[in-house]
Design an enzyme around this catalytic site. Structure first.
Site: not given
Length: 433
Positions: A250, A253, A318-319, A352, A412
């Site tokens: 990762q 990335h 995230e992961h 992924d 109302h």
């Protein structure tokens, strides 16, 4: 208390770098609002060296590009998209529509309506991320979105054929070779050649993420996104080699992608650090993975499994990859994550690229309040109501009058009064004239 064997750079340094991004993105969006296609063309030339006669690919161009892609690649794309499609269909099936009668003649209902136009941003730049086409376009089409506009940038002035094939096979209605802030802004505000969309989904670099953030409200977005994150949880049974490989998977990335290990074993921690340092020099993506690990990598040693999960939830990453003797315990103990990957046989890269769950996931702590992209993101869950029984109309009308006057909402209250008057002959003192 956790012992930190490796620290990341201070958060203040990260925040400072975002200020320039925000300023740049705001200027591009304002320019595209004012000048439309002309501004889009200028920014595409400036950032991507790409100014074709038309940024949108014709059906004939798409067909030609797809035909140029090796058959094995096409077969693999079809297989992975079917995994994504199957999971999205199961998600859709879990979302019930209903109509219930709560009182005599009082019917309340819920239904799901797809957004009518969605934008899918498929990153390019260094990596042709074909998988993002599966995640954004296939999921939108399963939800029933009638118009999906898909944008991806050229890569070094060349058409990313595999990405175009993935976009086409996923079901994109429009395919545009356009990237960056200019693509996001064009989809959001529209130009002379592109009709605007209602929602934009898909990952991207810091500029794309910031563009989505600034445009949110004017359009919907999938979620606020930042650099890819991985958190590996390990006990003393974990293999440091696997920990290191998966952390680096990762980190590649981007140079700002956090890769963090939390373990109950100091030995696993130290050996993982050593394995990372051993593997990094030989990685073809070292230019991204090395600064990511150097500046954003962390290693924490905790005293117990309880501390392991407590600290993991605090990261809200995230992961989260769970390399422990009982990985499914994470399903019970954790509440703040984008996606879990349970056991050594499961890696984040599966999510992924191939397994079928969606890889567009929350980052920067957003897992505290949202999950990732799913079929429901493209659906508007709406309600409806109908009152046909006169006794119920009178009951609700009188109740509405009383409740509204407590809040000083006379208008109302009068709407309620009228229903009670029509249904049961109640007086309307405020209308005696």
């Amino acid at each position: 208390m956790a012992e930190i064997l490796k620290h990341a750079v201070p958060k203040a340094e990260v925040a400072a770098s975002l200020d320039q991004v925000r300023e740049t993105v705001a200027g591009v969006i304002a320019d595209i609002r004012e000048r439309g296609d002309a501004a889009v063309r200028e920014y595409s030339e400036k950032f991507d060296k790409w100014t074709p006669d038309s940024f949108r690919l014709s059906a004939e161009e798409v067909e030609k590009i797809v035909a140029s892609v090796p058959q094995q690649v096409i077969d693999d794309i079809r297989f992975v998209q079917e995994q994504v499609r199957t999971f999205a269909r199961h998600q859709l099936d879990s979302m019930g529509e209903f109509e219930v009668e709560t009182l005599p003649g009082v019917k309340l209902g819920q239904k799901h309506i797809p957004v009518q136009a969605a934008g899918a941003y498929i990153p390019g730049g260094r990596y042709p991320l074909t998988a993002s086409a599966h995640m954004t376009i296939v999921t939108a089409k399963v939800a029933g979105v009638p118009r999906v506009v898909a944008c991806t940038p050229p890569i070094h002035g060349e058409i990313p054929a595999a990405t175009v094939a993935a976009m086409h096979l996923a079901g994109a209605d429009e395919i545009w070779l356009l990237g960056g802030v200019q693509a996001v802004a064009a989809m959001a505000v529209g130009t002379d050649t592109m009709e605007p969309v209602n929602l934009i989904a898909g990952p991207g670099n810091a500029y794309v993420a910031e563009a989505k953030r600034q445009l949110f409200g004017e359009i919907g977005i999938d979620l606020f996104a930042g650099p890819t994150e991985i958190l590996v949880l390990a006990d003393d049974q974990a293999d440091p080699f696997v920990c290191a490989v998966d952390l680096l998977s990762q980190a590649e990335h981007g140079p700002d992608s956090p890769a963090v290990l939390i373990t109950t074993s100091r030995e696993v921690a130290e050996r993982t650090i050593a394995e990372v340092e051993r593997l990094l020099p030989g990685m073809p993506t070292r230019d991204y993975a090395e600064p990511a690990w150097r500046n954003h990598g962390q290693v924490h040693v905790v005293g117990s499994v309880d501390e392991l999960y407590e600290l993991a939830d605090a990261f809200a990453f995230e992961h989260v990859e769970v390399l422990t003797a009982d990985p499914r315990l994470a399903l019970e103990r954790m509440t703040q994550y984008g996606a879990l990957f349970l056991g050594e046989g499961t890696c984040v890269s599966f999510g992924d690229k191939v397994i079928g769950t969606n890889h567009v996931l929350p980052t920067r702590g957003a897992a505290r309040y949202t999950g990732g992209l799913w079929v429901g993101k493209y659906l508007k869950t709406v309600t409806y109501q109908e009152v046909t029984d006169t006794a119920s109309q009178a009951l609700l009308g009188r109740l509405c009058g009383r409740a509204s006057r407590v809040e000083l909402f006379e208008g109302h209250a009068r709407s309620g009064d009228v229903r009670a008057a029509r249904a049961a002959g109640d007086a309307l003192p405020w209308n005696e004239a």
